[in-house]
Write an enzyme that holds these catalytic residues in place. Structure first.
Site, PDB file in Angstrom:
ATOM      1  CB  ALA A 136      -0.964  -0.064   1.097  1.00 44.42           C
ATOM      2  N   GLY A 137       0.718   2.032  -1.181  1.00 43.85           N
ATOM      3  CA  GLY A 137       1.095   3.652  -0.623  1.00 43.85           C
ATOM      4  C   GLY A 137       2.485   3.402  -1.699  1.00 43.85           C
ATOM      5  N   GLY A 181      -1.131   1.079  -6.882  1.00 40.03           N
ATOM      6  CA  GLY A 181      -2.728   0.998  -7.180  1.00 40.03           C
ATOM      7  C   GLY A 181      -3.386  -0.108  -6.173  1.00 40.03           C
ATOM      8  CB  ALA A 190      -5.773  -4.403  -6.919  1.00 42.61           C
ATOM      9  CG  ASP A 219      -4.366   3.572  -9.997  1.00 48.13           C
ATOM     10  OD1 ASP A 219      -4.403   4.423 -11.101  1.00 48.13           O
ATOM     11  OD2 ASP A 219      -3.928   3.668  -9.223  1.00 48.13           O
TER      12      ASP A 219
HETATM   13  O1  PMV Z   1       0.297   7.919  -8.230  1.00 51.42           O
HETATM   14  P1  PMV Z   1      -1.266   6.765  -9.268  1.00 51.42           P
HETATM   15  O2  PMV Z   1      -0.509   5.834  -8.994  1.00 51.42           O
HETATM   16  O3  PMV Z   1      -2.681   6.987  -8.450  1.00 51.42           O
HETATM   17  O4  PMV Z   1      -0.734   8.086 -10.033  1.00 51.42           O
HETATM   18  C1  PMV Z   1      -0.992   9.257 -10.254  1.00 51.42           C
HETATM   19  C2  PMV Z   1      -1.618   9.186 -11.421  1.00 51.42           C
HETATM   20  C3  PMV Z   1      -1.503  11.037 -12.228  1.00 51.42           C
HETATM   21  O5  PMV Z   1      -1.343  11.521 -13.495  1.00 51.42           O
HETATM   22  C4  PMV Z   1      -0.261  11.641 -11.142  1.00 51.42           C
HETATM   23  C5  PMV Z   1      -3.018  11.496 -11.476  1.00 51.42           C
HETATM   24  C6  PMV Z   1      -3.962  10.940 -12.165  1.00 51.42           C
HETATM   25  O6  PMV Z   1      -5.041  11.405 -11.699  1.00 51.42           O
HETATM   26  O7  PMV Z   1      -3.849  10.797 -13.515  1.00 51.42           O
END
Ligand code: PMV
Length: 308
Positions: free
Chosen positions: A81-82, A86, A90, A127
């Protein structure tokens, strides 16, 4: 009644941040999965604990959006997580699918996107759509070839296209620093308002995603690697890379076709495209990062068990 579904983690290969400005992006499912089981119950439980809106917003909103009766929910997850991989998507996808029972992939993707939106206040369709579809997806504001479904959000409609991604070795290097997506998106927005060079970087990232799509279709790993390097340079222009991420990227470079940060940046993880995963993982560990040796080409949402 008991039902169980699993869904994969994702990495954004190309186009993070630029996607917020309407440019295309590419994401791939990787072989770390989260599995959710639901059973009829007298009250809502999550891993044996009473479910509360404030401590478990994703489960709360999933139950509400699917208009489900009380459930006992169990989660088993291999996704850290973090780390920007994603994990919440999931979980949301596997849970929504388990609650619906026979939802179409597009319906599950849309509901899980809304679970994320309500839980986080903002969400990208990347995601959840990757967790449902697996393999790879191409996300665009414009109609795409091989369209799977569309997702409507507060900022408009996203077209989600199927992208066949073969098995490739990806090594993830978690920096150990959490990544908060919202502030990073805000930072890029401000930079783009003020500086032409930042706006140009965003539009060039969009062109890189288009080139990368073609490279993926012909399985051209060398070109993909150099496109990742170019994408990384542009991400640092828009201010989302950090010294720590740059160090991790430099450390894996001798063993990689290319490397870049993945997701929001400001922390979180890097990815390296490599055929020497052990070496790349070792270099990440030496710097105190946490490596995950992964493969792309992972299947999406999958039913694990179904009884009653
Ligand atoms: O950190 P993640 O995997 O949630 O990716 C963010 C992706 C961005 O393009 C920075 C933000 C978005 O909403 O698409």
């Amino acid at each position: 009644m008991m039902r169980s579904y699993s869904a994969p983690a994702k990495v954004i290969l190309f186009g993070e941040h630029a996607v917020v400005f309407g440019e295309p992006a590419i994401s791939a499912a990787i072989d770390l999965r989260s599995r959710v089981t639901v059973r009829d119950s007298a009250e809502n439980l999550l891993n044996g604990m009473p479910l509360r809106r404030d401590s478990s917003p994703y489960a709360f909103h999933a139950l509400e959006l699917t208009e489900s009766s009380p459930m006992e929910i169990t989660v088993e997850s291999a996704i850290p997580a973090g780390g920007g991989l994603g994990s919440s998507a999931a979980f949301s996808v596997s849970l929504v699918a388990s609650l619906l029972g026979n939802g179409s992939p597009g319906r599950v993707a849309e509901l899980a996107f809304n679970v994320e939106l309500r839980s986080q206040g903002r969400a990208s369709p990347i995601d959840t759509s990757t967790a449902v579809h697996g393999q790879g997806i191409f996300v665009s504001r414009e109609t795409v070839a091989n369209e799977l479904w569309q997702i409507s959000g507060p900022s408009g409609i996203w077209h989600i296209g199927d992208l066949r991604i073969g098995r490739m070795n990806i090594v993830i290097g978690y920096s150990g620093q959490g990544a908060a997506t919202g502030p990073m998106v805000e930072r890029v927005r401000k930079l783009c308002e003020r500086f032409e060079v930042a706006r140009e970087a965003i539009s060039e990232i969009g062109s890189i995603s288009l080139e990368a799509k073609r490279a993926l279709e012909r399985n051209d790993i060398v070109t993909l690697g150099s496109l990742m390097d170019r994408n990384q340079k542009l991400l640092s222009v828009v201010g989302v890379s950090t010294r720590r991420l740059e160090k991790l990227i430099q450390a894996v470079a001798p063993y990689s076709y290319g490397a870049k940060l993945t997701g929001a940046g400001g922390g979180g993880s890097i990815i390296a495209l490599t055929d020497r995963p052990e070496k790349a993982a070792g270099a990440i560990s030496l710097l105190g990062g946490v490596p995950y040796i992964c493969r792309t080409g992972e299947t999406g949402l999958r039913r694990e068990e179904d009884e009653g």
